[in-house]
Design a protein around this motif. Structure first.
Motif, PDB file in Angstrom:
ATOM      1  N   ARG A 124      59.120  23.095  51.502  1.00 27.02           N
ATOM      2  CA  ARG A 124      58.373  21.999  52.145  1.00 27.02           C
ATOM      3  C   ARG A 124      57.830  21.084  51.050  1.00 27.02           C
ATOM      4  NH1 ARG A 124      53.873  24.735  55.561  1.00 27.02           N
ATOM      5  NH2 ARG A 124      53.470  22.538  56.107  1.00 27.02           N
TER       6      ARG A 124
ATOM      7  N   GLU B 281      55.523  29.785  52.882  1.00 24.29           N
ATOM      8  CA  GLU B 281      55.666  28.571  53.700  1.00 24.29           C
ATOM      9  C   GLU B 281      54.573  27.555  53.402  1.00 24.29           C
ATOM     10  OE1 GLU B 281      55.871  29.815  57.773  1.00 24.29           O
ATOM     11  OE2 GLU B 281      57.884  30.668  57.554  1.00 24.29           O
TER      12      GLU B 281
ATOM     13  N   PRO C  60      53.223  24.003  51.617  1.00 27.29           N
ATOM     14  CA  PRO C  60      53.726  22.706  51.164  1.00 27.29           C
ATOM     15  C   PRO C  60      53.529  22.555  49.653  1.00 27.29           C
ATOM     16  CG  PRO C  60      51.623  22.441  52.271  1.00 27.29           C
ATOM     17  CD  PRO C  60      52.018  23.886  52.446  1.00 27.29           C
TER      18      PRO C  60
END
Length: 267
Positions: A110, A219, A221
């Protein structure tokens, strides 16, 4: 040939070691900026500290009969690279930039790209949210971008080899550490500090890439600051093997003789 290597990177040390191991070995001088208190010293001759600008570097190249320059500085050392390009152009000495390839996003990443530290800072409120926790791994310099009052609600974990230079974010916890890092260690660190977003420069290489793998697994960013392009006209090689091949392909510099003096007048 006298080879001048600029930089204290892993690639710079590997290049110096491989050149020093050759028979016959060329003269090799590695130039370190002197910003780290206990740098890892390369093989061969070493000088520490800046040259004082492109003109002074050009004089040093001339005075020390340098036949080739390898800019193996950090990919974000824009000032040094620009100065090296100007000095090489002024002296006519061949110059190449040794730049390890940058990182590339993979499945599950991400990533949020930014063109500068200021651009990275501007993205944080929308990504981390109020009270978010940011892992800042952009080095100890130019952290003023994150000292913006608009980021005062965020909490920063700042990691660097040496104590960072102020100004710093209002809420900053400093972690002094040096890679290489493991995925397990980075994952544990992100969990321990309950990190919401990672900020990094696209330095490339493996020494600090574990944080990206850990962020992917959790997960999280990642704000990635794009690396600057090398100065115009400067060739780039991606690894030490290509730098050695570039040096091997250069013609030997002409011999430098002592200046001729007029004959003695007769008595």
């Amino acid at each position: 040939m006298h080879v001048l290597i600029l930089g204290g990177t892993t690639e710079a040390r590997r290049l110096a070691a491989q050149l020093a191991a050759r028979h016959p070995a060329p003269r090799v001088t590695s130039s370190l900026a002197g910003r780290v208190a206990a740098p890892r010293m390369p093989a061969g001759e070493v000088r520490v500290g800046g040259f004082g600008g492109p003109e002074a570097l050009a004089r040093w190249i001339e005075e020390h009969a340098v036949g080739a320059v390898v800019d193996a500085t950090h990919p974000f050392a824009e000032g040094i690279s620009a100065g090296a390009a100007r000095a090489a152009a002024a002296t006519g000495v061949p110059l190449v930039a040794l730049r390890r390839p940058g990182w590339e996003a993979g499945p599950g990443d991400r990533w949020h790209p930014a063109d500068s530290l200021e651009g990275a800072a501007a993205l944080l409120p929308g990504i981390a949210g109020p009270g978010g926790r940011v892992f800042l791994t952009t080095g100890r310099q130019k952290l003023a971008a994150f000292a913006d009052p608009r980021l005062d609600q965020l909490h920063f974990l700042v990691r660097s080899v040496e104590p960072p230079e102020p100004p710093l974010p209002r809420h900053a916890h400093i972690l002094l550490d040096r890679g290489p890092y493991s995925v397990e260690g980075e994952t544990a660190l992100l969990r321990e500090h309950r990190i919401d977003v990672l900020v990094t420069k696209d330095s490339g290489g493996t020494a600090t890439a574990a944080k990206l793998t850990a962020a992917r697994a959790l997960e999280l960013p990642v704000v990635v600051v794009r690396r600057p392009t090398p100065p115009p006209g400067v060739g780039v090689v991606p690894d030490v093997a290509d730098a050695l091949a570039w040096l091997a392909a250069l013609p030997l510099p002409p011999r430098r003789f002592a200046p001729e003096f007029p004959a003695r007048p007769p008595f």
